[in-house]
Design an enzyme around this catalytic site. Structure first.
Site, PDB file in Angstrom:
ATOM      1  N   LYS A 126       0.823  -1.214   0.000  1.00 40.67           N
ATOM      2  CA  LYS A 126       0.000   0.000   0.000  1.00 40.67           C
ATOM      3  C   LYS A 126       0.860   1.267   0.000  1.00 40.67           C
ATOM      4  CE  LYS A 126      -0.771   0.079   5.037  1.00 40.67           C
ATOM      5  NZ  LYS A 126      -0.088   1.333   5.325  1.00 40.67           N
ATOM      6  N   ASP A 127       2.154   1.150   0.330  1.00 37.17           N
ATOM      7  CA  ASP A 127       3.047   2.311   0.310  1.00 37.17           C
ATOM      8  C   ASP A 127       3.604   2.611  -1.073  1.00 37.17           C
ATOM      9  OD1 ASP A 127       2.747   2.655   3.046  1.00 37.17           O
ATOM     10  OD2 ASP A 127       4.562   1.525   3.555  1.00 37.17           O
ATOM     11  N   ARG A 149      -8.545   8.139   4.898  1.00 32.97           N
ATOM     12  CA  ARG A 149      -9.492   7.088   4.499  1.00 32.97           C
ATOM     13  C   ARG A 149     -10.245   6.545   5.707  1.00 32.97           C
ATOM     14  NH1 ARG A 149      -9.058   1.776   5.307  1.00 32.97           N
ATOM     15  NH2 ARG A 149      -6.891   1.995   5.967  1.00 32.97           N
ATOM     16  N   ARG A 150      -9.506   6.257   6.777  1.00 34.44           N
ATOM     17  CA  ARG A 150     -10.155   5.746   7.985  1.00 34.44           C
ATOM     18  C   ARG A 150     -11.036   6.801   8.634  1.00 34.44           C
ATOM     19  NH1 ARG A 150      -4.515   2.984   9.805  1.00 34.44           N
ATOM     20  NH2 ARG A 150      -4.821   0.908   8.890  1.00 34.44           N
ATOM     21  N   ARG A 176       0.558  10.009  14.429  1.00 32.37           N
ATOM     22  CA  ARG A 176       1.632   9.336  13.731  1.00 32.37           C
ATOM     23  C   ARG A 176       2.399   8.497  14.735  1.00 32.37           C
ATOM     24  NH1 ARG A 176       5.569  11.379   9.461  1.00 32.37           N
ATOM     25  NH2 ARG A 176       5.762   9.113   9.524  1.00 32.37           N
ATOM     26  N   THR A 210       3.787   3.328  19.798  1.00 34.34           N
ATOM     27  CA  THR A 210       3.381   4.705  20.080  1.00 34.34           C
ATOM     28  C   THR A 210       1.877   4.862  19.972  1.00 34.34           C
ATOM     29  OG1 THR A 210       5.491   5.585  19.289  1.00 34.34           O
ATOM     30  CG2 THR A 210       3.625   7.110  19.344  1.00 34.34           C
ATOM     31  N   ARG A 211       1.302   4.304  18.926  1.00 32.23           N
ATOM     32  CA  ARG A 211      -0.132   4.472  18.689  1.00 32.23           C
ATOM     33  C   ARG A 211      -0.968   3.761  19.757  1.00 32.23           C
ATOM     34  NH1 ARG A 211      -1.203   5.322  12.327  1.00 32.23           N
ATOM     35  NH2 ARG A 211       0.804   6.253  11.823  1.00 32.23           N
ATOM     36  N   CYS A 216      -2.529  12.565  -2.003  1.00 33.93           N
ATOM     37  CA  CYS A 216      -2.153  11.790  -0.824  1.00 33.93           C
ATOM     38  C   CYS A 216      -3.099  12.000   0.351  1.00 33.93           C
ATOM     39  CB  CYS A 216      -0.720  12.125  -0.405  1.00 33.93           C
ATOM     40  SG  CYS A 216      -0.477  13.889  -0.109  1.00 33.93           S
TER      41      CYS A 216
END
Length: 336
Positions: free
Chosen positions: A92-93, A147-148, A169, A174-175, A262
């Site tokens: 996906k990147d 998108r989310r 980010r 971290t998330r 993007c």
């Protein structure tokens, strides 16, 4: 005899292949999986070469620094300069444009395509929103993906629920840390990444694609090498999974035809039905969820040398329908 004894020299056939990878825990886990498979099919050892990309060092939101490609260009430079032999990317990147001098040697079998919720107290999305509504506040849900955000906000609007999507980010630790610290009530991550990191137990709900269609190529990996190394490309092709390659070709063709910027909320998923039928769904919307345009298309595709071309045609056709229905106005500035 001058120099190193012949018995101490590694034969060329067994020299280690250099696999370029990003430094993150997820990237190295994914690359390690591929490395083991490459050793299995080639008989050659593989060493990981860590490459720092701009996307890894920048603190800016992905939508601001370019999104697609920011995790890829440094790896591709290393390939073209001969510092590594092949690279592994999250598919996906990858930008949709084909790079000169490089070839997508293999797309291995796809992992789980779904997005996953990691929420406080092990709650599912509906449970979380309902519980916090009783306290008079909106559920704060973190994600770095427009998108989310678009699909979460559309879901909330359709139910009269209160949520606040928060741009974040950072790596997986971290998330998830935003939730464990109480700063956020939940975060949304890719199921595939959590599975590959051995952290599936932390998922509190898998979000059904009906609610949250994934990013084009989500859950798939891309193995890339130079066109000049035909022997390596042929060896790596043993890891290719044709149904996955064809499905993601349809998704990426949709994305390319939309010329989505993007920061555009675009989702796509191609799935195989009976008798070689490929079903493609696409979503384009606004980040606030006020408008969500969703369409689907399907067609029979035989897995032969024409399969990718057929899948690309399906993706382009669905994108054209989305554009005819007003998708361009929803996406903002389009990529050119």
């Amino acid at each position: 005899m001058n120099g190193q004894p012949l018995t101490d020299r590694a034969p060329a056939a067994t020299a280690a292949l250099r696999l370029g990878t990003r430094r993150s825990a997820l990237a190295t886990a994914q690359s390690g999986m591929v490395a083991r498979e490459v050793t299995r099919v080639t008989g050659r050892p593989v060493e990981l070469v860590e490459i720092t990309t701009y996307g890894d060092t920048s603190k800016e939101a992905l939508a601001q620094i370019g999104g697609t490609g920011v995790f890829v260009s440094a790896l591709r430079d290393a390939l073209l300069e001969g510092r590594i032999d092949f690279a592994v990317h999250s598919l996906k990147d990858l930008p949709t444009a084909e790079p000169e001098g490089l070839v997508l040697a293999a797309v291995p079998v796809r992992e789980d395509v779904r997005d996953a919720l990691v929420a406080r107290e092990g709650l599912a999305l509906g449970e979380l929103v309902e519980k916090l509504a009783g306290t008079g506040r909106a559920a704060r849900i973190g994600t770095g993906s427009p998108r989310r955000m678009a699909q979460l906000n559309a879901w909330a609007r359709s139910r009269g629920a209160r949520i606040e999507t928060v741009a974040i980010r950072g790596n997986v630790d971290t998330r998830i840390g935003f939730v464990s610290s109480g700063e956020l009530d939940a975060v949304v991550l890719a199921t595939a990444g959590l599975n590959r990191l051995g952290r599936a137990a932390e998922i509190t709900e898998h979000l059904d694609p009906e609610l949250m269609l994934p990013a084009p190529g989500q859950g798939a990996l891309a193995i890339e090498c130079t066109t000049a190394d035909g022997e390596l490309a042929a060896a790596l092709s043993a890891l290719d999974h044709a149904p996955t390659r064809v499905a993601v070709a349809a998704e990426r063709a949709l994305l390319a035809t939309l010329e989505a910027g993007c920061s555009a909320p675009v989702a796509a998923l191609a799935t195989w039905g009976h008798e070689y039928e490929l079903q493609l769904e696409g979503v384009v919307g606004t980040v606030d969820g006020a408008t969500l345009l969703k369409m689907s298309a399907n067609g029979p595709i035989v897995l032969d040398e024409t399969a990718e071309r057929q899948a690309v045609a399906l993706g382009r056709a669905l994108a054209a329908r989305l554009l005819d229905a007003g998708a361009a106005a929803l996406m903002g500035e389009r990529a050119r």
